[in-house]
Design an enzyme around this catalytic site. Structure first.
Site, short mmCIF file in Angstrom:
data_model
loop_
_atom_site.label_atom_id
_atom_site.label_comp_id
_atom_site.label_asym_id
_atom_site.label_seq_id
_atom_site.Cartn_x
_atom_site.Cartn_y
_atom_site.Cartn_z
N ASP A 73 -56.20 17.17 8.26
CA ASP A 73 -55.40 18.34 7.90
C ASP A 73 -54.96 19.13 9.12
O ASP A 73 -53.88 19.73 9.13
CB ASP A 73 -56.20 19.25 6.96
CG ASP A 73 -56.27 18.71 5.54
OD1 ASP A 73 -55.52 17.75 5.23
OD2 ASP A 73 -57.07 19.23 4.74
N GLY A 74 -55.78 19.12 10.17
CA GLY A 74 -55.42 19.82 11.39
C GLY A 74 -54.14 19.28 12.00
O GLY A 74 -53.32 20.04 12.55
N ASP A 176 -67.83 40.64 9.10
CA ASP A 176 -67.41 39.70 10.14
C ASP A 176 -65.90 39.56 10.24
O ASP A 176 -65.40 38.99 11.22
CB ASP A 176 -68.02 38.33 9.88
CG ASP A 176 -69.52 38.31 10.16
OD1 ASP A 176 -70.05 39.34 10.61
OD2 ASP A 176 -70.15 37.26 9.93
N SER A 190 -61.27 30.08 3.63
CA SER A 190 -61.41 31.04 2.53
C SER A 190 -62.45 30.59 1.51
O SER A 190 -63.26 31.38 1.03
CB SER A 190 -60.05 31.25 1.85
OG SER A 190 -60.16 32.13 0.76
#
Length: 291
Positions: A73-74, A176, A190
């Protein structure tokens, strides 16, 4: 017809999958060009086939019909920004571990001949425009297929952030950081932070706090038309960092605003199979859990 072969050289070792695809498509009379999805130092490539000429991606996209990504996916994330700017559909061949966006596995390269016969459908994915505003000036712009993430960085501390939707305060976040994701990105960072899974063809903006220290900070699904401002309060003495689709971090200071909105551009993905999103997500997540 012209098809760009876009291998991640760290995933497609020796560009073997891309070369197999070139032979397959060339035999059918299709013009192909090799382009990397990101800058690559040739010294790390080893003994690359000297007959392979690596072209500039943006130049070749100007008259391309399709772009085939070989990686995870990157790799698709890297290529998506340029491909969407030229309106060129992408199809992913998974050479990674999970590959939520990839349509094919390496063993299915023969399916790519369906691009020639027209046996495919196109699926649009929403993108986000992201910019950093400081003292009324835009210092940074980018486009996100997955997400824009504002975090505290590697330091063991928490940060204060304010999230506004159309200038109305949505949440004070003490923790964070926060993720602003597309439906495509809902299954990425997410999801790991406790956000909802959203069908990738939906058009929403998902806000997911990261390790929030307040009970009131919950993930929210916002309308696609909202203008989202993530602000580092002026009274804050702490720095934050913005990363778009996992890219290089941009340092944020007190008073900075990260503005996120739906992009007028979209990414077009090629689909060969009518796979149920729910079957796909269950299969991919189960596969990831066993890695």
């Amino acid at each position: 017809m012209k098809i760009i072969l876009c291998p991640n050289p760290f995933r497609d070792k020796g560009l073997n999958a891309a070369k197999s695809t070139e032979r397959l498509l060339s035999a059918a009379g299709v013009k192909t060009e090799y382009c990397f999805p990101f800058p690559v130092d040739k010294s790390v490539l080893g003994d690359l086939d000297p007959s392979i000429q690596i072209r500039d991606l943006k130049t070749e996209l100007a008259d391309a019909d399709f772009l085939v990504c070989f990686g995870g996916d990157g790799t698709i994330l890297h290529a998506a920004k340029d491909a969407s700017a030229f309106g060129v559909p992408i199809i992913g061949v998974n050479m990674g571990s999970v590959g939520f966006m990839a349509e094919l596995e390496q063993s299915e390269l023969l399916q790519l001949t369906r691009l020639i016969s027209g046996e495919y459908t196109l699926e649009n994915r929403m993108l986000l425009d992201v910019r950093v505003i400081r003292d009324g000036r835009t210092l940074f712009r980018s486009t996100a297929l997955n997400d824009a993430v504002v975090t505290k960085g590697a330091v063991a501390r928490v940060i204060d952030l304010q999230v506004f939707s159309d200038k109305v305060l949505v949440a004070n976040i003490f923790g964070d950081g926060v993720i602003m994701a597309t439906p495509t990105g809902s299954t990425a960072y997410s999801l790991s932070a406790g956000g909802p899974i959203v069908e990738p063809t939906a058009e929403n903006i998902i806000m997911t706090p990261i390790s929030a220290h307040t009970i009131q900070a919950k993930a929210m699904v916002l309308d696609k038309s909202r203008l989202i401002d993530v602000t580092v309060p002026k009274q804050s003495r702490k720095m934050a960092y913005l990363s778009v689709d996992g890219g290089k971090a941009f340092k944020l200071f007190s008073g900075d605003t990260v503005q996120v909105s739906r992009s007028r551009r979209s990414l077009c993905l090629v689909k060969f199979f009518e796979k149920s999103f729910y079957e796909l997500i269950n299969h991919k997540l189960e596969r990831r859990n066993h890695l």
